[in-house]
Design an enzyme around this catalytic site. Structure first.
Site, short mmCIF file in Angstrom:
data_model
loop_
_atom_site.label_atom_id
_atom_site.label_comp_id
_atom_site.label_asym_id
_atom_site.label_seq_id
_atom_site.Cartn_x
_atom_site.Cartn_y
_atom_site.Cartn_z
N THR A 1 8.30 -4.77 -18.59
CA THR A 1 7.87 -3.64 -19.42
C THR A 1 8.68 -3.58 -20.71
O THR A 1 9.83 -4.01 -20.74
CB THR A 1 8.05 -2.31 -18.65
OG1 THR A 1 7.89 -1.22 -19.56
CG2 THR A 1 9.43 -2.18 -18.02
N ASP A 2 8.08 -2.99 -21.74
CA ASP A 2 8.82 -2.80 -23.00
C ASP A 2 9.88 -1.70 -22.86
O ASP A 2 10.76 -1.57 -23.71
CB ASP A 2 7.87 -2.47 -24.17
CG ASP A 2 7.11 -1.15 -24.00
OD1 ASP A 2 7.15 -0.55 -22.90
OD2 ASP A 2 6.47 -0.72 -24.98
N GLU A 3 9.81 -0.93 -21.74
CA GLU A 3 10.77 0.18 -21.58
C GLU A 3 12.20 -0.33 -21.38
O GLU A 3 13.15 0.44 -21.53
CB GLU A 3 10.32 1.10 -20.43
CG GLU A 3 8.92 1.62 -20.68
CD GLU A 3 8.50 2.81 -19.82
OE1 GLU A 3 9.36 3.51 -19.27
OE2 GLU A 3 7.28 3.03 -19.71
N LEU B 1 0.83 -1.21 0.00
CA LEU B 1 0.00 0.00 0.00
C LEU B 1 0.87 1.26 0.00
O LEU B 1 0.80 2.09 0.91
CB LEU B 1 -1.00 0.00 1.17
CG LEU B 1 -1.99 -1.15 1.20
CD1 LEU B 1 -2.98 -0.98 2.35
CD2 LEU B 1 -2.75 -1.27 -0.12
N LYS C 1 13.74 -2.21 -13.80
CA LYS C 1 12.91 -3.29 -14.34
C LYS C 1 13.75 -4.26 -15.19
O LYS C 1 13.52 -5.46 -15.18
CB LYS C 1 11.77 -2.72 -15.19
CG LYS C 1 10.69 -1.98 -14.41
CD LYS C 1 9.90 -2.88 -13.47
CE LYS C 1 8.99 -3.85 -14.20
NZ LYS C 1 8.18 -4.65 -13.25
N TYR D 1 13.73 3.96 -13.72
CA TYR D 1 12.64 2.96 -13.70
C TYR D 1 12.97 1.78 -14.61
O TYR D 1 12.96 0.63 -14.18
CB TYR D 1 11.32 3.61 -14.14
CG TYR D 1 10.24 2.60 -14.51
CD1 TYR D 1 9.70 1.76 -13.55
CD2 TYR D 1 9.79 2.47 -15.83
CE1 TYR D 1 8.73 0.82 -13.88
CE2 TYR D 1 8.82 1.54 -16.16
CZ TYR D 1 8.29 0.71 -15.19
OH TYR D 1 7.34 -0.24 -15.51
P1 NAD Z 1 1.02 0.66 -9.86
O1 NAD Z 1 2.05 1.67 -9.51
O2 NAD Z 1 -0.36 1.09 -10.17
O3 NAD Z 1 0.89 -0.40 -8.67
C1 NAD Z 1 1.99 -0.95 -8.01
C2 NAD Z 1 1.47 -1.73 -6.81
O4 NAD Z 1 2.61 -2.34 -6.16
C3 NAD Z 1 0.80 -0.84 -5.76
O5 NAD Z 1 -0.37 -1.47 -5.28
C4 NAD Z 1 1.84 -0.71 -4.66
O6 NAD Z 1 1.29 -0.50 -3.37
C5 NAD Z 1 2.55 -2.06 -4.76
N1 NAD Z 1 3.92 -2.00 -4.27
C6 NAD Z 1 4.88 -1.07 -4.59
N2 NAD Z 1 6.01 -1.33 -3.90
C7 NAD Z 1 5.76 -2.44 -3.16
C8 NAD Z 1 6.55 -3.20 -2.27
N3 NAD Z 1 7.80 -2.86 -1.98
N4 NAD Z 1 5.99 -4.29 -1.69
C9 NAD Z 1 4.72 -4.64 -1.95
N5 NAD Z 1 3.92 -3.94 -2.79
C10 NAD Z 1 4.44 -2.86 -3.39
O7 NAD Z 1 1.66 -0.17 -11.03
P2 NAD Z 1 0.97 -0.83 -12.31
O8 NAD Z 1 0.82 0.19 -13.35
O9 NAD Z 1 -0.20 -1.64 -11.90
O10 NAD Z 1 2.14 -1.80 -12.77
C11 NAD Z 1 2.20 -3.16 -12.33
C12 NAD Z 1 3.40 -3.83 -12.95
O11 NAD Z 1 3.33 -3.74 -14.37
C13 NAD Z 1 4.73 -3.20 -12.56
O12 NAD Z 1 5.68 -4.22 -12.39
C14 NAD Z 1 5.09 -2.34 -13.76
O13 NAD Z 1 6.49 -2.18 -13.89
C15 NAD Z 1 4.52 -3.18 -14.88
N6 NAD Z 1 4.17 -2.42 -16.10
C16 NAD Z 1 3.26 -1.39 -16.02
C17 NAD Z 1 2.91 -0.73 -17.18
C18 NAD Z 1 1.90 0.39 -17.17
O14 NAD Z 1 1.65 0.99 -18.21
N7 NAD Z 1 1.27 0.70 -16.04
C19 NAD Z 1 3.49 -1.07 -18.41
C20 NAD Z 1 4.42 -2.12 -18.43
C21 NAD Z 1 4.73 -2.80 -17.27
P1 TYD Z 2 3.49 7.97 -18.82
O1 TYD Z 2 2.01 7.72 -18.72
O2 TYD Z 2 4.19 8.58 -17.66
O3 TYD Z 2 4.15 6.57 -19.22
P2 TYD Z 2 5.68 6.22 -19.66
O4 TYD Z 2 6.55 7.35 -19.37
O5 TYD Z 2 5.97 5.02 -18.82
O6 TYD Z 2 5.60 5.91 -21.13
O7 TYD Z 2 3.76 8.90 -20.07
C1 TYD Z 2 3.31 8.52 -21.37
C2 TYD Z 2 3.83 9.54 -22.34
O8 TYD Z 2 3.16 10.78 -22.10
C3 TYD Z 2 5.31 9.82 -22.19
O9 TYD Z 2 5.86 10.05 -23.48
C4 TYD Z 2 5.36 11.09 -21.37
C5 TYD Z 2 4.09 11.82 -21.79
N1 TYD Z 2 3.47 12.66 -20.74
C6 TYD Z 2 3.14 13.99 -21.02
O10 TYD Z 2 3.37 14.49 -22.15
N2 TYD Z 2 2.55 14.73 -20.05
C7 TYD Z 2 2.29 14.24 -18.81
O11 TYD Z 2 1.78 14.98 -17.94
C8 TYD Z 2 2.62 12.87 -18.53
C9 TYD Z 2 2.34 12.26 -17.19
C10 TYD Z 2 3.20 12.11 -19.53
#
Ligand code: NAD
Ligand code: TYD
Length: 342
Positions: free
Chosen positions: A125-127, A37, A156, A152
């Site tokens: 992630t693809d990043e 959390l 990852k 980040y």
């Molecule tokens: P999010 O930030 O919404 O959620 C992360 C969750 O992990 C939260 O509930 C947080 O409380 C929990 N958490 C964080 N640190 C913790 C710890 N030390 N111990 C236990 N719980 C912990 O993230 P998300 O967007 O749901 O992403 C989930 C996964 O998918 C991540 O591994 C992220 O790298 C990966 N991912 C996300 C995206 C995206 O677009 N959101 C894209 C590619 C990969």
């Molecule tokens: P984001 O949702 O932070 O995802 P990621 O950086 O992991 O791809 O951002 C998506 C794209 O949008 C990224 O190119 C950064 C851009 N961005 C803005 O232009 N303005 C914003 O306020 C945010 C949060 C992101």
């Protein structure tokens, strides 16, 4: 046969979508959700499951080896979502990204080996692949070399390497999915979609970084969850799968303009051009054809459908996102300090 899953990070965006989907589709399975959390974790995301006897929430940190060891006993599958996930936060305060994403993953892997967990699925992630040039047809494939460019993505990438290393060295059965940018319901309103939609609902402008030409591959969250299900059901091991959405190359400017238009406003008036993000990756694009061939999975939600569903969801969930935006005010002030107001 019913299974017992340990999900980490199940109170976050993708994790909560996964838990809800999984218990709907696999009602005989049991899920233990370990989540610390953090600011991004919200028990409200899964409030509807509180009385489900097949679901148990445990508040705890994946870096805590005692709790992780205890919870991995008698578990069939670990699905590991828990992470620090926002690039802008990793630029401002990288240390916790290394703690959670690297050391936390290490801790889980140790416990998985010790307690003979049958399958470890890691959400990547693809990043990790870095940045593609604009205006090329180049896409990320399984052959693309790792080239992370933010704290980040570097953290990852390290976690992916650790998972594979535990597979090779200790024989841990693992799979990894590297997916593109997710969007949809329950996303913390700091990422582009949630921030843009909620800003507009609050009567604020939408900040667009740099020249707005950066491109992301957009994946609707339930398509991602379906891909994880396809991997877990396939029985395949020691493999990585790339997961992406149904988008053509679409720039941030176009994404934001579409959101503003769909919300009945004028893009010219509602965009605030702000300073670029440091080390801003230019373009992501995923070739998910190998995943389709191996698993029969394809994304099903078009960008237009997903966008409309997401806007509708934020419109009807103000009670959910308004307090979160208040909670994140300090971060917004810091992140947009030189860039302008969010
Ligand atoms: P999010 O930030 O919404 O959620 C992360 C969750 O992990 C939260 O509930 C947080 O409380 C929990 N958490 C964080 N640190 C913790 C710890 N030390 N111990 C236990 N719980 C912990 O993230 P998300 O967007 O749901 O992403 C989930 C996964 O998918 C991540 O591994 C992220 O790298 C990966 N991912 C996300 C995206 C995206 O677009 N959101 C894209 C590619 C990969
Ligand atoms: P984001 O949702 O932070 O995802 P990621 O950086 O992991 O791809 O951002 C998506 C794209 O949008 C990224 O190119 C950064 C851009 N961005 C803005 O232009 N303005 C914003 O306020 C945010 C949060 C992101």
């Amino acid at each position: 046969m019913s299974k017992k899953l340990l999900v980490t990070g199940g109170c976050g965006f993708i994790g909560s979508n996964f838990v809800r989907y999984w218990l709907e589709k696999h009602p005989d399975d049991e899920i233990v959700n370990l989540d610390a959390l953090t600011y991004a974790g919200n028990p409200a995301n899964l409030r509807d499951l509180e009385n489900n006897p097949h679901y148990r929430f445990v508040k705890g940190n994946i870096c805590d080896s005692q709790i992780v060891n205890e919870l991995t006993k008698n578990i069939d599958i670990i699905v590991h979502f828990a992470a620090e996930s926002h690039v802008d936060r990793s630029i401002l305060a990288p240390e916790v990204f290394l703690q959670t994403n690297v050391l936390g993953t290490f801790n889980l892997l140790e416990a998985a080996v010790k307690n003979k967990v049958a399958h470890f699925h890691h959400i990547g992630t693809d990043e990790v692949f870095g940045s593609l040039p604009l205006e090329t047809a180049e896409k990320f494939t399984l052959e693309t070399k790792y080239d992370p460019r933010s704290p980040y993505s570097a953290s990852k990438a390290a976690s992916d390497h650790l998972v594979r290393a535990y597979g090779e060295t200790y024989g841990l059965a693992y799979t990894i999915t590297n997916c593109s940018n997710n969007y949809g319901p329950w996303q913390f309103p700091e990422k582009l979609f949630g921030l843009a939609i909620t800003n507009l609902l609050e009567g604020k402008k939408v900040p667009v970084y740099g020249d707005g030409k950066n491109v992301r591959d957009w994946l609707f969250v339930t398509d991602h969850v379906r891909a994880i299900e396809a991997v877990l059901e396939s029985g395949r091991q020691q493999e990585t799968f790339l997961v992406g959405g149904l988008t053509r190359d679409i720039s941030n400017f176009e994404v934001v303009s579409q959101i503003i238009t769909l919300m009945g406003k004028n893009p010219e008036a509602e965009i605030e051009w702000v300073q670029d993000r440091a080390g801003h990756d230019r373009r992501y694009s995923i070739d998910w054809s190998a995943t389709q061939q191996k698993l029969g999975w394809t994304p099903s939600v078009t960008f237009e459908q997903g966008l409309q569903q997401t806007i509708d969801w934020y419109r009807t969930h103000e009670d959910w996102w308004r307090p979160l935006k208040q909670k994140a005010a300090g971060f917004f002030a810091q992140n947009y300090h030189q860039k302008g107001q969010p």
